[in-house]
Enzyme design. Structure first.
Site, PDB file in Angstrom:
ATOM      1  N   ARG A   1      10.648 -46.285 -10.470  1.00 25.98           N
ATOM      2  CA  ARG A   1      11.579 -45.267 -10.897  1.00 25.98           C
ATOM      3  C   ARG A   1      12.976 -45.553 -11.356  1.00 25.98           C
ATOM      4  O   ARG A   1      13.245 -46.722 -10.886  1.00 25.98           O
ATOM      5  CB  ARG A   1      12.043 -44.701  -9.554  1.00 25.98           C
ATOM      6  CG  ARG A   1      12.761 -44.069  -9.259  1.00 25.98           C
ATOM      7  CD  ARG A   1      13.426 -43.261  -8.084  1.00 25.98           C
ATOM      8  NE  ARG A   1      14.173 -42.029  -7.867  1.00 25.98           N
ATOM      9  CZ  ARG A   1      15.193 -41.648  -7.619  1.00 25.98           C
ATOM     10  NH1 ARG A   1      15.101 -41.916  -5.925  1.00 25.98           N
ATOM     11  NH2 ARG A   1      15.885 -41.195  -7.315  1.00 25.98           N
ATOM     12  N   HIS A   2      13.639 -45.069 -12.211  1.00 24.04           N
ATOM     13  CA  HIS A   2      14.556 -45.144 -13.062  1.00 24.04           C
ATOM     14  C   HIS A   2      15.939 -45.884 -12.059  1.00 24.04           C
ATOM     15  O   HIS A   2      15.839 -45.292 -10.794  1.00 24.04           O
ATOM     16  CB  HIS A   2      15.198 -44.500 -14.633  1.00 24.04           C
ATOM     17  CG  HIS A   2      15.406 -42.981 -13.484  1.00 24.04           C
ATOM     18  ND1 HIS A   2      16.664 -43.266 -11.846  1.00 24.04           N
ATOM     19  CD2 HIS A   2      14.455 -41.959 -13.078  1.00 24.04           C
ATOM     20  CE1 HIS A   2      16.706 -42.128 -12.182  1.00 24.04           C
ATOM     21  NE2 HIS A   2      15.905 -41.032 -11.937  1.00 24.04           N
TER      22      HIS A   2
ATOM     23  N   ARG B   1      21.871 -43.395 -11.599  1.00 23.80           N
ATOM     24  CA  ARG B   1      21.939 -42.304 -12.670  1.00 23.80           C
ATOM     25  C   ARG B   1      23.496 -41.670 -11.932  1.00 23.80           C
ATOM     26  O   ARG B   1      23.315 -41.492 -11.111  1.00 23.80           O
ATOM     27  CB  ARG B   1      20.912 -41.901 -13.323  1.00 23.80           C
ATOM     28  CG  ARG B   1      20.612 -40.912 -11.979  1.00 23.80           C
ATOM     29  CD  ARG B   1      19.367 -39.989 -12.742  1.00 23.80           C
ATOM     30  NE  ARG B   1      18.752 -38.814 -12.081  1.00 23.80           N
ATOM     31  CZ  ARG B   1      19.447 -38.274 -10.564  1.00 23.80           C
ATOM     32  NH1 ARG B   1      20.326 -38.444 -10.956  1.00 23.80           N
ATOM     33  NH2 ARG B   1      18.839 -37.322  -9.807  1.00 23.80           N
TER      34      ARG B   1
ATOM     35  N   ARG C   1      18.203 -42.061 -19.576  1.00 33.81           N
ATOM     36  CA  ARG C   1      17.686 -43.286 -17.627  1.00 33.81           C
ATOM     37  C   ARG C   1      16.556 -44.445 -17.835  1.00 33.81           C
ATOM     38  O   ARG C   1      16.067 -45.118 -17.338  1.00 33.81           O
ATOM     39  CB  ARG C   1      17.978 -42.552 -16.683  1.00 33.81           C
ATOM     40  CG  ARG C   1      16.669 -41.615 -16.270  1.00 33.81           C
ATOM     41  CD  ARG C   1      17.042 -40.536 -15.322  1.00 33.81           C
ATOM     42  NE  ARG C   1      16.352 -39.277 -15.289  1.00 33.81           N
ATOM     43  CZ  ARG C   1      16.561 -37.781 -15.275  1.00 33.81           C
ATOM     44  NH1 ARG C   1      16.918 -38.156 -16.644  1.00 33.81           N
ATOM     45  NH2 ARG C   1      15.644 -37.333 -15.199  1.00 33.81           N
TER      46      ARG C   1
ATOM     47  N   HIS D   1       9.954 -41.535 -12.389  1.00 31.29           N
ATOM     48  CA  HIS D   1      10.954 -40.927 -11.970  1.00 31.29           C
ATOM     49  C   HIS D   1      10.155 -40.840 -10.454  1.00 31.29           C
ATOM     50  O   HIS D   1       9.479 -41.408 -10.315  1.00 31.29           O
ATOM     51  CB  HIS D   1      10.989 -39.148 -12.208  1.00 31.29           C
ATOM     52  CG  HIS D   1      11.772 -39.109 -14.279  1.00 31.29           C
ATOM     53  ND1 HIS D   1      12.726 -39.368 -14.342  1.00 31.29           N
ATOM     54  CD2 HIS D   1      10.635 -39.134 -14.814  1.00 31.29           C
ATOM     55  CE1 HIS D   1      12.635 -39.664 -15.404  1.00 31.29           C
ATOM     56  NE2 HIS D   1      11.825 -39.392 -15.881  1.00 31.29           N
ATOM     57  N   ASP D   2      11.395 -40.608  -9.239  1.00 35.31           N
ATOM     58  CA  ASP D   2      10.861 -41.101  -8.010  1.00 35.31           C
ATOM     59  C   ASP D   2       9.728 -39.716  -7.785  1.00 35.31           C
ATOM     60  O   ASP D   2       8.633 -40.130  -7.262  1.00 35.31           O
ATOM     61  CB  ASP D   2      12.194 -40.251  -6.762  1.00 35.31           C
ATOM     62  CG  ASP D   2      12.506 -38.787  -7.986  1.00 35.31           C
ATOM     63  OD1 ASP D   2      12.485 -38.312  -8.728  1.00 35.31           O
ATOM     64  OD2 ASP D   2      13.770 -38.371  -6.542  1.00 35.31           O
TER      65      ASP D   2
ATOM     66  N   GLU E   1       6.215 -28.395 -14.186  1.00 34.60           N
ATOM     67  CA  GLU E   1       7.151 -28.394 -12.595  1.00 34.60           C
ATOM     68  C   GLU E   1       7.033 -28.084 -11.841  1.00 34.60           C
ATOM     69  O   GLU E   1       7.489 -27.074 -12.003  1.00 34.60           O
ATOM     70  CB  GLU E   1       8.309 -29.351 -12.686  1.00 34.60           C
ATOM     71  CG  GLU E   1       8.126 -30.973 -13.967  1.00 34.60           C
ATOM     72  CD  GLU E   1       9.310 -32.321 -13.802  1.00 34.60           C
ATOM     73  OE1 GLU E   1       9.854 -31.612 -12.594  1.00 34.60           O
ATOM     74  OE2 GLU E   1       9.346 -32.271 -14.837  1.00 34.60           O
TER      75      GLU E   1
END
Length: 478
Positions: free
Chosen positions: A82-83, A86, A159, A353-354, A263
């Protein structure tokens, strides 16, 4: 005579300065010992900056597990990351600006982009992995990998690209490693976009039913979390409250929407509350004064966890129900499998991402878990799902799976990471797959490689089972 007197004065002054310096040094050691918790045998990692972690935020030694498997030789590592930290996803003029009378933290980055702190933390994480890979002898010191030995691939968002670059700087500081991204900049790459590539009326009905069965009670249990959230931001003193744009957070108005090539989305109070929860959690990581991070409120560790739980439930509800996870995680599962099967590959870094980490874990059948030393209990900021391949002295092959993440104190204190001060490493247990190997505890468990790879293949095949089962009647007949 005067010279002798001056020398005596100088000697006396030097003695005084040395005495004062010695006293100050002793006091400094005492203060540091108290802060780091070295009294009474309580050894805790001490932040190497002056960040205020809060009176109840100190952590005991991070002893969840280790990435190392004693007696085994490391052959390959694949990381799904995950980034890192941010700025909030919504900028000025959004609901975040109107839902509180307070001013949010002055971020060093534009909305949704990696912050300066996030970049620093990711470099630290890369440096830890460099030290670890060197200790495992997978990398040489100042490794300059050969062709195709290392791969960095990120989603095409700022990110994620920036996170991959900062990590690569820490991991391979002399190699000038390329970071791939395949979609147009700031657009979602289909591999990382947690989108539904198959829907049907029957599938949507069963998926929505599964989600509500899993999460309805959890949403009902957020009533106290919502109250705390509203109190922290003083929501009833906000412009949005006064003009009626925002009302009390409710636990009975959440609806799920499933649309092809998009999504999963939610509407209702949970969505708005998640935006606020997300912004507060990120502000807590960035703002060194924990009271300022809560707009003047002195919150306990448990209260910060309660605030973060709103965001965790939102993410889990969107991406971790099995019918949805197997759908949205399908491209990433294939990418992970491809990397594990790439000849000559030593290290792979996939940055998303998460939603990616959460859906992949669910699709793989991870047993339920709650992480330690973090307010985000499932997929903390900057976390890494680490797939490792090993062999023992008899050349028998194994795989391991850990979730690696920086603790709250490490995030807020910008702690320097190394083998003596590692990030947390939490072992992931997969349903239907037993640990094997010899001489290891459950915290250091390994899976038989053939069994693990078959398990991964089964997770990938789950998508085909869904499309076959839920295909519209006409297609089934054909």
């Amino acid at each position: 005579m005067n010279n002798r007197k001056n020398k005596n004065n100088e000697t006396s002054n030097q003695y005084k300065y040395r005495t004062i310096s010695a006293v100050l040094a002793v006091l400094l050691v005492v203060v540091m010992a108290v802060q780091c918790g070295y009294w009474g045998g309580l050894i805790r990692p001490c932040s190497r900056s002056g960040a205020d972690a809060g009176s109840d935020q100190s952590e005991e030694t991070v002893n969840t597990a280790s990435l190392t498997r004693s007696g085994y030789t490391l052959d390959q590592v694949v990381v799904l990351s995950r980034h890192n930290i941010r700025s909030p996803l919504s900028g000025g003029g959004s609901v975040l600006g109107d839902i509180t009378p307070h001013e949010w933290f002055p971020w060093s980055s534009d909305p949704s982009e990696l912050s300066i702190r996030g970049g620093s933390l990711e470099t630290e994480m890369g440096q830890f992995f460099r030290k670890w890979l060197e200790s495992e002898e997978l990398f040489e010191k100042n490794e300059k990998p050969g062709k195709n030995e290392v791969r960095f691939y990120a989603n095409s968002k700022q990110r994620t690209i920036a996170t991959a670059r900062f990590f690569s700087t820490g991991l391979l500081p002399t190699a000038n490693q390329k970071v791939e991204y395949h979609a147009e900049f700031d657009k979602m790459d289909p591999v990382f976009k947690p989108q539904l590539t198959f829907v049907s009326d029957e599938y949507n009905a069963d998926a929505e039913k599964q989600v509500m069965e899993m999460f309805t009670e959890k949403i009902k249990g957020l009533s106290d979390n919502y109250s705390l959230l509203a109190d922290v931001i003083d929501m009833k003193q906000s412009a949005a409250w006064k003009d009626g744009t925002v009302k009390e957070f409710r636990t009975d108005d959440t609806q799920l929407n499933l649309v092809l090539n998009d999504e999963p989305t939610l509407t209702g109070s949970l969505k708005t509350a998640c935006a606020v929860s997300d912004a507060l959690v990120l502000q807590y990581y960035e703002e060194t004064d924990s009271k300022k991070a809560a707009f003047g409120k002195a919150l306990t560790k448990q209260q910060w966890e309660d605030l973060a739980e709103v965001k965790d439930v939102y993410q889990d509800m969107l991406f971790t129900a099995p019918l949805i996870a197997s759908n949205v995680a399908h491209p990433l599962l294939q990418e992970i499998q491809k990397e594990l099967n790439t000849d000559g590959r030593k290290f792979t870094f996939l940055c998303g991402h998460d939603s990616n980490v959460g859906s992949v874990l669910s699709a793989l059948g991870a047993e339920d878990y709650s992480l330690l030393y973090t307010i985000e209990k499932k997929t903390p900021i900057g976390c890494k799902l680490v797939f490792c391949r090993w062999h023992n002295k008899d050349s028998k092959k194994y795989c391991s799976l850990n979730l690696v993440y920086q603790t709250v104190d490490q995030l807020r204190g910008l702690s320097l990471l190394d083998l003596a001060n590692p990030p947390a490493a939490f072992p992931i247990k997969l349903k239907g797959l037993d640990y094997t190997g010899e001489g290891l505890s459950n915290n250091e468990g390994v899976y038989d490689e053939d069994a693990f790879m078959a398990h991964l293949q089964d997770a990938i095949k789950e998508y085909d089972k869904i499309t076959k089962k839920y295909a519209p009647a006409k297609k089934k007949a054909a």
